[in-house]
Scaffold this motif. Structure first.
Motif, PDB file in Angstrom:
ATOM      1  N   ARG A  67      10.011 -11.441   0.821  1.00 22.13           N
ATOM      2  CA  ARG A  67       9.406 -12.471   1.670  1.00 22.13           C
ATOM      3  C   ARG A  67      10.281 -13.701   1.826  1.00 22.13           C
ATOM      4  O   ARG A  67       9.925 -14.618   2.556  1.00 22.13           O
ATOM      5  CB  ARG A  67       8.051 -12.908   1.087  1.00 22.13           C
ATOM      6  N   ARG A  68      11.429 -13.729   1.136  1.00 19.18           N
ATOM      7  CA  ARG A  68      12.313 -14.897   1.253  1.00 19.18           C
ATOM      8  C   ARG A  68      13.746 -14.481   0.977  1.00 19.18           C
ATOM      9  O   ARG A  68      13.996 -13.440   0.347  1.00 19.18           O
ATOM     10  CB  ARG A  68      11.886 -16.009   0.309  1.00 19.18           C
ATOM     11  N   VAL A 120       9.245 -15.198   5.239  1.00 21.39           N
ATOM     12  CA  VAL A 120       8.240 -14.573   6.090  1.00 21.39           C
ATOM     13  C   VAL A 120       7.038 -15.501   6.031  1.00 21.39           C
ATOM     14  O   VAL A 120       6.370 -15.602   4.999  1.00 21.39           O
ATOM     15  CB  VAL A 120       7.875 -13.153   5.601  1.00 21.39           C
ATOM     16  N   THR A 121       6.822 -16.233   7.116  1.00 14.46           N
ATOM     17  CA  THR A 121       5.769 -17.245   7.144  1.00 14.46           C
ATOM     18  C   THR A 121       5.344 -17.538   8.570  1.00 14.46           C
ATOM     19  O   THR A 121       6.151 -17.423   9.491  1.00 14.46           O
ATOM     20  CB  THR A 121       6.238 -18.554   6.470  1.00 14.46           C
ATOM     21  N   ASP A 122       4.110 -17.919   8.723  1.00 19.89           N
ATOM     22  CA  ASP A 122       3.624 -18.418  10.002  1.00 19.89           C
ATOM     23  C   ASP A 122       3.686 -19.945  10.032  1.00 19.89           C
ATOM     24  O   ASP A 122       3.225 -20.566  10.985  1.00 19.89           O
ATOM     25  CB  ASP A 122       2.178 -17.965  10.242  1.00 19.89           C
ATOM     26  N   HIS A 123       4.229 -20.534   8.979  1.00 18.84           N
ATOM     27  CA  HIS A 123       4.247 -21.992   8.847  1.00 18.84           C
ATOM     28  C   HIS A 123       5.664 -22.548   8.758  1.00 18.84           C
ATOM     29  O   HIS A 123       5.901 -23.549   8.078  1.00 18.84           O
ATOM     30  CB  HIS A 123       3.436 -22.412   7.616  1.00 18.84           C
ATOM     31  N   LEU A 143       6.806 -21.427   0.933  1.00 17.23           N
ATOM     32  CA  LEU A 143       6.220 -20.926   2.176  1.00 17.23           C
ATOM     33  C   LEU A 143       5.922 -19.439   2.100  1.00 17.23           C
ATOM     34  O   LEU A 143       4.880 -18.977   2.588  1.00 17.23           O
ATOM     35  CB  LEU A 143       7.155 -21.227   3.357  1.00 17.23           C
ATOM     36  N   ALA A 144       6.792 -18.676   1.458  1.00 17.28           N
ATOM     37  CA  ALA A 144       6.564 -17.245   1.318  1.00 17.28           C
ATOM     38  C   ALA A 144       5.327 -16.982   0.448  1.00 17.28           C
ATOM     39  O   ALA A 144       4.512 -16.126   0.737  1.00 17.28           O
ATOM     40  CB  ALA A 144       7.785 -16.558   0.713  1.00 17.28           C
ATOM     41  N   GLU A 145       5.188 -17.761  -0.621  1.00 16.65           N
ATOM     42  CA  GLU A 145       4.044 -17.597  -1.533  1.00 16.65           C
ATOM     43  C   GLU A 145       2.732 -17.928  -0.831  1.00 16.65           C
ATOM     44  O   GLU A 145       1.724 -17.267  -1.050  1.00 16.65           O
ATOM     45  CB  GLU A 145       4.220 -18.505  -2.749  1.00 16.65           C
ATOM     46  N   ASN A 146       2.751 -18.914   0.044  1.00 17.44           N
ATOM     47  CA  ASN A 146       1.532 -19.309   0.757  1.00 17.44           C
ATOM     48  C   ASN A 146       1.073 -18.270   1.774  1.00 17.44           C
ATOM     49  O   ASN A 146      -0.042 -18.356   2.272  1.00 17.44           O
ATOM     50  CB  ASN A 146       1.724 -20.667   1.445  1.00 17.44           C
ATOM     51  N   GLU A 147       1.932 -17.302   2.091  1.00 15.37           N
ATOM     52  CA  GLU A 147       1.581 -16.267   3.061  1.00 15.37           C
ATOM     53  C   GLU A 147       0.956 -15.041   2.400  1.00 15.37           C
ATOM     54  O   GLU A 147       0.474 -14.158   3.077  1.00 15.37           O
ATOM     55  CB  GLU A 147       2.817 -15.843   3.862  1.00 15.37           C
TER      56      GLU A 147
END
Length: 148
Positions: A67-68, A120-123, A143-147
């Motif tokens: 994811r990152r 990988v994020t929508d933010h 940001l990856a963790e928040n997704e």
């Protein structure tokens, strides 16, 4: 591995013991692969010359939880575009620093590119800012963790 490709210096090859805590993936033909560190950080993506398996490796990496990442922005954005095709968004940039250049870096061919932290994020931020490497990677991880 590094001697076989024009841009092989852009592959971040770690010391062998650093891979002990990673999930390692190798294509059946042994000519491309990657590692996932800390369950979500994509590192050491490689594809020997002529194989052109980068897209396939990134697809597999995302399937396995990547994811990152961070990558060099060489060759007209080749690596950020490659990762971007698979959902990674730029979240920060780091200016080149000769002090941290790989030993085999070819300045004539590769120049002094930025490092791009991606997740990988929508933010993803609307404007990607420059910051130091640790903060850039930390932002990508956050940001990856928040997704998830």
């Amino acid at each position: 591995m590094k001697r076989n490709a024009k841009v092989s210096a852009t592959v971040d090859v770690h010391e062998p013991e650093e891979y002990l805590d990673c999930d390692l993936y190798l294509a059946e033909d042994g000519r491309s692969g990657f590692a996932i560190k800390d369950s979500d950080e994509l590192i050491s993506v490689f594809s020997y010359g002529g194989v052109h398996a980068g897209d396939a490796m990134v697809v597999k990496a995302v399937e396995q939880g990547a994811r990152r990442l961070d990558c060099f922005d060489t060759g007209n954005g080749f690596l950020p575009r490659l990762y971007g095709r698979h959902g990674f968004q730029p979240v920060a940039r780091v200016r080149w620093n000769d002090e941290y250049a790989p030993d085999d870096w070819d300045y004539g061919r590769l120049g002094r590119p930025d490092v791009v932290a991606m997740a990988v994020t929508d933010h993803a931020p609307e404007h990607v800012e420059y910051m130091d490497y640790d903060h850039a990677c930390g932002l990508a991880a956050e940001l990856a963790e928040n997704e998830i």
